[in-house]
Design an enzyme around this catalytic site. Structure first.
Site, mmCIF file in Angstrom:
data_model
loop_
_atom_site.group_PDB
_atom_site.id
_atom_site.type_symbol
_atom_site.label_atom_id
_atom_site.label_comp_id
_atom_site.label_asym_id
_atom_site.label_seq_id
_atom_site.Cartn_x
_atom_site.Cartn_y
_atom_site.Cartn_z
ATOM 1 N N HIS A 115 66.866 73.548 18.112
ATOM 2 C CA HIS A 115 67.370 74.103 16.849
ATOM 3 C C HIS A 115 68.074 73.021 16.037
ATOM 4 C CE1 HIS A 115 67.672 78.103 19.179
ATOM 5 N NE2 HIS A 115 66.634 78.209 18.369
ATOM 6 N N LYS B 221 67.120 92.796 20.573
ATOM 7 C CA LYS B 221 66.775 91.760 21.548
ATOM 8 C C LYS B 221 67.768 91.686 22.702
ATOM 9 C CE LYS B 221 64.252 88.375 18.765
ATOM 10 N NZ LYS B 221 64.245 86.949 18.372
ATOM 11 N N SER C 19 65.621 79.105 23.518
ATOM 12 C CA SER C 19 66.824 79.828 23.937
ATOM 13 C C SER C 19 66.538 80.687 25.167
ATOM 14 C CB SER C 19 67.335 80.714 22.793
ATOM 15 O OG SER C 19 67.839 79.925 21.753
#
Length: 169
Positions: free
Chosen positions: A18, A42, A129
């Site tokens: 990121h 999520k 992630s």
């Protein structure tokens, strides 16, 4: 007129991949809004405010980056922030298929909106992630996958919550 771009994501947690995309994006745009999605569907590992704090720590030296949280349609959020560009990262072919659909959907909701795609640098191409979360859940080493300040913040969270899982160095 300022060129404003939005880099949206859950950032659960922010990774070196990121940060790589953010650093390259700020070279191209006057302002990059890092939009941290609530994404309750999520079931994120880290609460929204912790994800925002981790991103703020990771980008503190980047002057033309701003971290904000959002919980509405990305197309609407872009309009509210006078942005006409969305930044997305692509690591593998499956990312492209998903991101292409999302880009078209966003453009159908906001005709002024376009999406630009960045490939991560080779050393960050495998980092996600979800991989970091999986390693964290199994007490594995993540310090080489996330910014150092984020790693220290996660250690602090674990110590404060007396988490039953340790994070390996």
């Amino acid at each position: 007129m300022k060129k404003i771009a939005i880099y949206p994501g859950t950032f659960d947690p922010v990774t070196n991949g990121h940060l790589d995309i953010i650093k390259r994006s700020v070279e191209l745009f006057d302002k990059v809004v890092i939009a941290i999605a609530k994404s309750s569907s999520k079931s994120p590992m880290f609460p929204l405010q912790d994800r925002k704090k981790m991103m703020e720590l990771a980008t503190s030296a980047i002057l033309n980056a701003e971290c904000v949280c959002f919980d509405n349609l990305l197309a609407d959020f872009a309009k509210e922030n006078n942005a006409k560009l969305i930044i997305r990262g692509l690591r593998v072919v499956s990312d492209f298929e998903y991101e292409l659909q999302m880009g078209y959907a966003n453009a159908s909701l906001n005709e002024e909106l376009d999406t630009i795609y960045f490939m991560p640098t080779l050393k960050n191409a495998f980092i996600s992630s979800s991989i970091v979360r999986s390693i964290l859940e199994h007490n594995g080493k993540v310090s080489h996958l996330i910014p150092d300040v984020v790693y220290k913040y996660i250690l602090k969270i674990k110590a404060e919550t007396k988490g039953d899982k340790c994070i390996s160095h």
